[in-house]
Structures are given as structure tokens and as C-alpha cells.
Design an enzyme around this catalytic site. Structure first.
Site: not given
Ligand code: MEV
Length: 438
Positions: A290, A387
Site C-alpha cells: 500500500d 535525467h
Molecule cells: C526526481 O524524481 C527526484 C529529485 O528531485 C530528488 C531531489 O531533488 O533530491 C532529483
């Protein structure tokens, strides 16, 4: 939003057979292709497998199929000296890559040391119209309550779990009286047991106290049921892996400062903790735990001081960076959807069929790894390059690339540092025309 395009289902939709519900939905959404006897691709993506459609209809009301969230494996975790691989279900491209990256680094530094508290959860009864004498009578009846609660605990006592203690308090704003029954739920998440306990024992507590029940329900806060993970990363390692030009000492200082920042500024803490939960929620989803309960408890825990703070701590100690994460983790390994759905059973098998406490320890290590990867990127080269590298295949796909084309376009976009949809379309046209991509 175009109001004329909002879907309206007929009365009684939920009572139809699952197959009829699906057909009807297809007709409503894709009238034309349905009329031609072809099934729309988007629709197929939620129901190619008959047995999963059947399972969905056993699990939720008005089911129309299933949402195929990607499932991957984060490699290379070393936890208390044992190697682990984590099944993770997530829609976010960089999450699994980041977890594996951090896991490999931390494994080389000795891995994670973890622990978990007993899986004790709280079943709550809220009563109205209880005077101080009623509170005293409930407190004095703990032995009787403990005895009468046994039938509602099922096989828990035989498995080493069961009733642990009771606490009674008056809530100052509403004047309601809260009776907390602490129950060790062993390998279950425990929601059903806890709700049965609260509802089952409530009439006795009403008659003892003279009060009236407002509600009976578990608390998802799970503050008694915590997982903890720690790791130590030498400066030398930080310097070697980062490639940022910063010294190890400077990277450690910056990561530690990033935690101080999250402790100071709740708007940053939300993102920081979201990163921690990227890992934990993906493990919860893969094992059909959950997620909402685990998320709600984590965020309440982060705010337990009265201000919303970082879930993790990173501190410099000598020539090392020391990371820690402790939080409520109400993972279940049996009961509920966890042991019911074949995909959950598969995920648990990949994890070596752990018990609930082991799952909590693993989840804590995963959350800490995820946070380390995020902070390392954020305070050195920035997050976006990594990313976008993981987003690029999606952009290529959306531009029409298929098969081997996807990797070619994604690599070219990464090399050009241009991740626009239009660039992907140009690259795809060039690729198909036999032209060079860079
Ligand atoms: C992205 O999914 C998560 C982050 O934004 C976490 C963070 O900023 O610490 C990269």
C-alpha cells in the site's frame, strides 16, 4: 477541457461482466475503430492478458483492465553483507538507474547496515461522551481487553505476534477519547487485522467507558514500525566517482549542506523526500504494497518535529560522509494484494521471499541510495543531463522511432544535447533517409 468529449458511462456500468465493461468502454472511447472491428492500441495496452483482467475484477470494483507500469531491477545492493537486487515499478526513467548507480558505489564502501523495529501497528477506537471516570475504567480494564481481543487476532499469537499494549488519551480540541491498541502484525501489513481488532473490541470498550463509538480504524502513521539504513562513503570514493572536479571533502560538505538545506526549508524538503520515496514507493508498487499508506506515514514522520524536514541525514565524519535514513515502513510480505497477485509474488521471490522486517530494512537502504544519487548529482554536475539521457528514448519513441531507431536517435540527441521533439523528428527523418545523425 472540451465538455462534449467527457466520457459518460451508463448507469449500472459497475454491475456488468468485466468483458462487457471493457467492450462498452472501447465503443464509447473509440467508436469508429470499434465499428470496424479493430481494437485501438491504447485500449489494448490495458488488457492484453485475460487472466490479469480477471484478477483485476477480483481486486477492484468496476475494473476495466490493468495499468502496466514498467517493472525493472535495481542491481548491486549490499545490505548487511548480503547481495540484493530490487524489483521496482515506476514510470520515471531515471529512478532505477540512479538506485543502481548509488548501490554499486555504496557496495564498494562496505554496503548498507540496516535494522528494523518489531512490526507493531496501532488499531484505534475514537469515542464520544467519555468522562474522566470512563477513561480510568478503560485503563483499569487492560487485562480484560487483552483477553477479549484474542479472537480478533486470528493466528497472529501463534506466529509470534499479537496484542502488545494499550494507551488511552483525551484529544484536547474535540474532547474525543482515543484508545490505541498496539498489535504486532508480524509479516502482514496488518490493515485488515487492525480494523477487525478495533471493531471487534469496541462494544466492550463502549460498555466499560459509557462512551459512544465515533469510528474504529488502524493508524497508518506506523511510527512504531520503522526501518533504518546507514552507510559510510570515504572522501576518496566521492572524488573518484564524481568526475566533477570537486575534491571528495568538498562533495561531502556539499551533500551535508544539502541535508541542512532540506531541514531548514520545507519547500526543498518536499523534493528531497520525494526523491527518497522514488525508491521506496517503486518497491512498494512492485510488491503490491500500500504505497499511499507508506507515503503518508513517511511525510508525517518528516514533519514530526512540527516542521517538515529531511528524512535523511548526511554528515561528515573524519574523511568520510555518513548517511542515515530511518522512517516508518509498513511493508507486508503476506496478506492483502502482496501475496495475491502473481506479479507481487514474483517481486517477492526476486527479493528472496523476505519477511516484513527484512522488507522494511531493504526499503530503507533503497531510499537512502536514491537520496544519495540525487544529492550527488544535484550538488556536482546538476540533475538534468542525467535525467534527459533517460528521457531521450521516450522522446524518440514519441517522434515515431521504433526498434533499433530509438537507441540511435536517443544517442544522437544526448550527443547534441538537444532533447526537443522537433530535433527527434529531424533525426528520425535523417536516419530513415540514410544520412549521418551527428
Ligand atoms: C526526481 O524524481 C527526484 C529529485 O528531485 C530528488 C531531489 O531533488 O533530491 C532529483
Amino acid at each position: 477541457m472540451d465538455g462534449s468529449k467527457v466520457m459518460v458511462l451508463p448507469e449500472g456500468f459497475r454491475k456488468l461482466e468485466p468483458a462487457r465493461r471493457r467492450n462498452l468502454l472501447h465503443e464509447i472511447l473509440f467508436g469508429e475503430s470499434a465499428a470496424k472491428g479493430t481494437t485501438h492500441e491504447d485500449f489494448l495496452s490495458t488488457g492484453r492478458d485475460e487472466s490479469l483482467i480477471e484478477l483485476a475484477s477480483l481486486m477492484v470494483e468496476s475494473s476495466i483492465g490493468y495499468a502496466p507500469i514498467p517493472l525493472g531491477i535495481a542491481h548491486g545492493f549490499l545490505i548487511d553483507g548480503i547481495h540484493h537486487e530490487f524489483p521496482m515499478a515506476t514510470e520515471e526513467p531515471s529512478v532505477i538507474a540512479a538506485a543502481s548507480y548509488a548501490a554499486r558505489i555504496i557496495a564498494k564502501c562496505g554496503g548498507f547496515i540496516t535494522s528494523a523495529t518489531d512490526p507493531v501497528m496501532v488499531s484505534q477506537i475514537f469515542l464520544e461522551a467519555v468522562d474522566e471516570g470512563g477513561i480510568a475504567r478503560i485503563r483499569a480494564s487492560v487485562q480484560l481487553i487483552m483477553q477479549e481481543v484474542q479472537p480478533f487476532l486470528g493466528s497472529l499469537p501463534a506466529r509470534g505476534g499479537g496484542f502488545r499494549e494499550m494507551a488511552v488519551a483525551r484529544l484536547p480540541e474535540t474532547g474525543l477519547v482515543r484508545v490505541d491498541l498496539l498489535v504486532d502484525v508480524r509479516d502482514a501489513m496488518g490493515a485488515n487485522i487492525l480494523n477487525s481488532v478495533a471493531e471487534g473490541i469496541c462494544p466492550l470498550i463502549e460498555s466499560i467507558s459509557g462512551g459512544r463509538r465515533l469510528m474504529c480504524i488502524l493508524s497508518n502513521a506506523a511510527t512504531e514500525r520503522r526501518g533504518r539504513a546507514g552507510c559510510v562513503i570515504p572522501f576518496d570514493t566521492l572524488e573518484r566517482i564524481s568526475g566533477s572536479g570537486f575534491t571528495g571533502a568538498e562533495i561531502a560538505r556539499r551533500i551535508s549542506l544539502a541535508t541542512d538545506l532540506a531541514n531548514e526549508d520545507p519547500s526543498r524538503a518536499v523534493t528531497h523526500n520525494k526523491g527518497v520515496m522514488n525508491g521506496i514507493s517503486a518497491l512498494a508498487l512492485a510488491t503490491f504494497n500500500d504505497c499511499r499508506s507508506i507515503e503518508a506515514a513517511a511525510h508525517a514522520w518528516a514533519a514530526r518535529s512540527g516542521s517538515y524536514r529531511s528524512l535523511t541525514s548526511w554528515k561528515v565524519d573524519g574523511r568520510t560522509l555518513v548517511g542515515e535514513l530511518e522512517l516508518p515502513l509498513s511493508f507486508g510480505a503476506v496478506g492483502g494484494a502482496a501475496a495475491f497477485h502473481p506479479a507481487s509474488r514474483l517481486a517477492l521471490r526476486m527479493l528472496g521471499n523476505p519477511g516484513a522486517m527484512e522488507l522494511a530494512r531493504m526499503a530503507a537502504a533503497l531510499g537512502l541510495a536514491q537520496n544519495f544519487a540525487a544529492l550527488l548529482a544535484l550538488v556536482t554536475g546538476g540533475i538534468q543531463r542525467g535525467h534527459m539521457r533517460y528521457h531521450a528514448p521516450r522522446i524518440a519513441y514519441q517522434a515515431g522511432a521504433r526498434g533499433a531507431e530509438i537507441e540511435s536517435i536517443a544517442s544522437a540527441m544526448t550527443a547534441l544535447r538537444n532533447f526537443s521533439h522537433s530535433e527527434a523528428e529531424i533525426l528520425l527523418a535523417n536516419l530513415r533517409a540514410g544520412l549521418a545523425l551527428e
